[in-house]
Design an enzyme around this catalytic site. Structure first.
Site, PDB file in Angstrom:
ATOM      1  N   GLY A 150     -12.676  -8.969  10.191  1.00 52.20           N
ATOM      2  CA  GLY A 150     -12.710  -7.825   9.284  1.00 52.20           C
ATOM      3  C   GLY A 150     -13.448  -8.083   7.984  1.00 52.20           C
ATOM      4  O   GLY A 150     -13.255  -7.340   7.018  1.00 52.20           O
ATOM      5  N   LYS A 159       0.813  -1.225   0.000  1.00 54.76           N
ATOM      6  CA  LYS A 159       0.000   0.000   0.000  1.00 54.76           C
ATOM      7  C   LYS A 159       0.846   1.275   0.000  1.00 54.76           C
ATOM      8  O   LYS A 159       0.421   2.291  -0.540  1.00 54.76           O
ATOM      9  CB  LYS A 159      -0.952  -0.006   1.196  1.00 54.76           C
ATOM     10  CG  LYS A 159      -2.040  -1.054   1.027  1.00 54.76           C
ATOM     11  CD  LYS A 159      -2.994  -1.099   2.179  1.00 54.76           C
ATOM     12  CE  LYS A 159      -3.910  -2.297   1.999  1.00 54.76           C
ATOM     13  NZ  LYS A 159      -4.862  -2.439   3.089  1.00 54.76           N
ATOM     14  N   ALA A 197       1.067  -0.430  13.037  1.00 56.90           N
ATOM     15  CA  ALA A 197       1.305   0.917  12.506  1.00 56.90           C
ATOM     16  C   ALA A 197       1.722   0.838  11.046  1.00 56.90           C
ATOM     17  O   ALA A 197       2.552   1.598  10.565  1.00 56.90           O
ATOM     18  CB  ALA A 197       2.375   1.620  13.343  1.00 56.90           C
TER      19      ALA A 197
HETATM   20  P1  NDP Z   1       1.660  -3.836   6.771  1.00 56.91           P
HETATM   21  O1  NDP Z   1       2.582  -4.879   6.258  1.00 56.91           O
HETATM   22  O2  NDP Z   1       1.720  -2.470   6.195  1.00 56.91           O
HETATM   23  O3  NDP Z   1       1.886  -3.642   8.366  1.00 56.91           O
HETATM   24  C1  NDP Z   1       1.932  -4.769   9.205  1.00 56.91           C
HETATM   25  C2  NDP Z   1       1.866  -4.314  10.664  1.00 56.91           C
HETATM   26  O4  NDP Z   1       1.715  -5.484  11.478  1.00 56.91           O
HETATM   27  C3  NDP Z   1       3.115  -3.591  11.155  1.00 56.91           C
HETATM   28  O5  NDP Z   1       2.732  -2.612  12.088  1.00 56.91           O
HETATM   29  C4  NDP Z   1       3.916  -4.724  11.824  1.00 56.91           C
HETATM   30  O6  NDP Z   1       4.774  -4.276  12.851  1.00 56.91           O
HETATM   31  C5  NDP Z   1       2.783  -5.518  12.442  1.00 56.91           C
HETATM   32  N1  NDP Z   1       3.113  -6.930  12.670  1.00 56.91           N
HETATM   33  C6  NDP Z   1       3.372  -7.876  11.743  1.00 56.91           C
HETATM   34  N2  NDP Z   1       3.599  -9.083  12.335  1.00 56.91           N
HETATM   35  C7  NDP Z   1       3.474  -8.873  13.666  1.00 56.91           C
HETATM   36  C8  NDP Z   1       3.579  -9.704  14.803  1.00 56.91           C
HETATM   37  N3  NDP Z   1       3.872 -11.010  14.693  1.00 56.91           N
HETATM   38  N4  NDP Z   1       3.371  -9.167  16.026  1.00 56.91           N
HETATM   39  C9  NDP Z   1       3.077  -7.844  16.149  1.00 56.91           C
HETATM   40  N5  NDP Z   1       2.966  -6.995  15.108  1.00 56.91           N
HETATM   41  C10 NDP Z   1       3.158  -7.498  13.879  1.00 56.91           C
HETATM   42  O7  NDP Z   1       0.188  -4.475   6.659  1.00 56.91           O
HETATM   43  P2  NDP Z   1      -1.186  -3.669   6.575  1.00 56.91           P
HETATM   44  O8  NDP Z   1      -1.165  -2.626   7.610  1.00 56.91           O
HETATM   45  O9  NDP Z   1      -1.483  -3.295   5.192  1.00 56.91           O
HETATM   46  O10 NDP Z   1      -2.253  -4.826   6.966  1.00 56.91           O
HETATM   47  C11 NDP Z   1      -2.412  -5.277   8.293  1.00 56.91           C
HETATM   48  C12 NDP Z   1      -3.502  -6.337   8.380  1.00 56.91           C
HETATM   49  O11 NDP Z   1      -4.776  -5.775   8.106  1.00 56.91           O
HETATM   50  C13 NDP Z   1      -3.346  -7.511   7.408  1.00 56.91           C
HETATM   51  O12 NDP Z   1      -3.653  -8.717   8.083  1.00 56.91           O
HETATM   52  C14 NDP Z   1      -4.388  -7.246   6.354  1.00 56.91           C
HETATM   53  O13 NDP Z   1      -4.840  -8.445   5.748  1.00 56.91           O
HETATM   54  C15 NDP Z   1      -5.477  -6.597   7.183  1.00 56.91           C
HETATM   55  N6  NDP Z   1      -6.366  -5.729   6.404  1.00 56.91           N
HETATM   56  C16 NDP Z   1      -7.694  -6.045   6.302  1.00 56.91           C
HETATM   57  C17 NDP Z   1      -8.545  -5.243   5.611  1.00 56.91           C
HETATM   58  C18 NDP Z   1      -9.991  -5.583   5.534  1.00 56.91           C
HETATM   59  O14 NDP Z   1     -10.662  -5.017   4.669  1.00 56.91           O
HETATM   60  N7  NDP Z   1     -10.522  -6.425   6.391  1.00 56.91           N
HETATM   61  C19 NDP Z   1      -8.092  -4.028   4.923  1.00 56.91           C
HETATM   62  C20 NDP Z   1      -6.691  -3.751   5.150  1.00 56.91           C
HETATM   63  C21 NDP Z   1      -5.867  -4.588   5.820  1.00 56.91           C
HETATM   64  P3  NDP Z   1       6.255  -3.734  12.508  1.00 56.91           P
HETATM   65  O15 NDP Z   1       6.089  -2.296  12.146  1.00 56.91           O
HETATM   66  O16 NDP Z   1       7.001  -3.936  13.771  1.00 56.91           O
HETATM   67  O17 NDP Z   1       6.780  -4.585  11.372  1.00 56.91           O
END
Ligand code: NDP
Length: 267
Positions: free
Chosen positions: A236, A65, A127
């Site tokens: 979601g 994104k 975040a």
């Molecule tokens: P990004 O890859 O941009 O961000 C991932 C985030 O998750 C980061 O903040 C990361 O932390 C954190 N993270 C990943 N693994 C872990 C873990 N094991 N423990 C703690 N924190 C973790 O992903 P998005 O923000 O785009 O998407 C996030 C989620 O939201 C996904 O599962 C996606 O499928 C879902 N989603 C659902 C939607 C819907 O319509 N229902 C729409 C949009 C998203 P760090 O910064 O430390 O790496």
């Protein structure tokens, strides 16, 4: 025939083709909608190839994104504030970036589930791109406070600071969260994609609403909320359908009936 797709990695779990095909059937549009598994360093070349094939638009999911935000040459206000794009429309030489995640989440919470965000204390875990997309629409609902907590704490600090002009935001380390005053917890991490739980060490109060952006199975976060007797637990799926409807309308101008599609998917 309108040509659409969703780009992501992983992408096998995506229900977007099914949802968009149901919208097209409802509204009488002929569309094709593909799932495109995109290598992490090939986002730009993959979407350029798709545009050259005559695409009308596409969706973008994890982890592209922020790449899509950079790729667009025009942005809607939502996308500009989010700094993240989940929908692109192609119009002549214009590549217009939109972010429908936040409005999709608000529609699901307020219309489908019946929760008001005004005056509430909301904790967002994560975040990344999704959090960037939902923050402004959440703050527009006038919550009391939005707390952002992330594995990499510096990102939570940055987001809380950047969005503080739109409302009361703050950041907190994952291991310092206290549950007492939190009304709504939104899991916007991608931990659920790998069957994991963010590393938090508190119990929810029984008047807390727990919402996982992930869909398709009972995630560890949802099981944790259930064990802790959260007041309400949701995945979601509703957000997915609502944000998809906003994307469909952005591309075609037609407004689909989301309730029917959501109940079809739940069945
Ligand atoms: P990004 O890859 O941009 O961000 C991932 C985030 O998750 C980061 O903040 C990361 O932390 C954190 N993270 C990943 N693994 C872990 C873990 N094991 N423990 C703690 N924190 C973790 O992903 P998005 O923000 O785009 O998407 C996030 C989620 O939201 C996904 O599962 C996606 O499928 C879902 N989603 C659902 C939607 C819907 O319509 N229902 C729409 C949009 C998203 P760090 O910064 O430390 O790496």
């Amino acid at each position: 025939m309108h040509k659409f797709a969703v780009f992501g990695n992983p992408i096998h779990h995506s229900l977007s083709p099914d949802i968009q095909n149901q919208f097209a059937k409802q509204t009488g549009f002929e569309i094709s909608y593909d799932k495109i598994l995109t290598p992490v360093d090939e986002f730009v070349s993959s979407v350029k190839a798709f545009i050259n094939q005559g695409a009308n638009g596409f969706n973008i999911t994890v982890p592209f994104k922020l790449d899509a935000f950079k790729f667009a040459n025009e942005l809607t206000l939502n996308a500009k504030i989010a700094g993240s794009v989940n929908t692109i429309k192609i119009e002549a030489n214009k590549i217009i970036g939109e972010n429908s995640d936040g409005i999709g989440l608000i529609k699901d919470l307020t219309h489908n589930i019946g929760i008001k965000l005004k005056s509430k204390v909301i904790l967002i875990l994560g975040a990344g791109g999704a959090t960037q997309g939902i923050l402004f629409p959440i703050l527009k609902q006038n919550p009391n406070q939005v707390i952002i907590s992330n594995r990499t704490h510096s990102k939570a600090i940055r987001l809380a600071k950047n969005f503080s002009k739109f409302g009361n935001t703050c950041s907190i380390s994952l291991n310092k969260i206290k549950h007492e005053s939190i009304d709504i917890i939104i899991n916007a991490t991608s931990a659920s994609l790998d069957g994991r739980m963010p590393n938090i060490a508190f119990n929810v109060a029984n008047n807390t609403v727990c919402y996982d952006l992930m869909y398709g199975y009972q995630t560890p976060f949802m099981s944790w909320a259930k064990t802790n007797r959260a007041k309400m637990i949701s995945d979601g799926l509703g957000m997915l359908v609502e944000q998809a409807a906003i994307a469909f309308e952005f591309w075609t101008g037609a407004k689909p009936d989301t309730k029917k599609v959501l109940s079809n998917l739940r069945r």
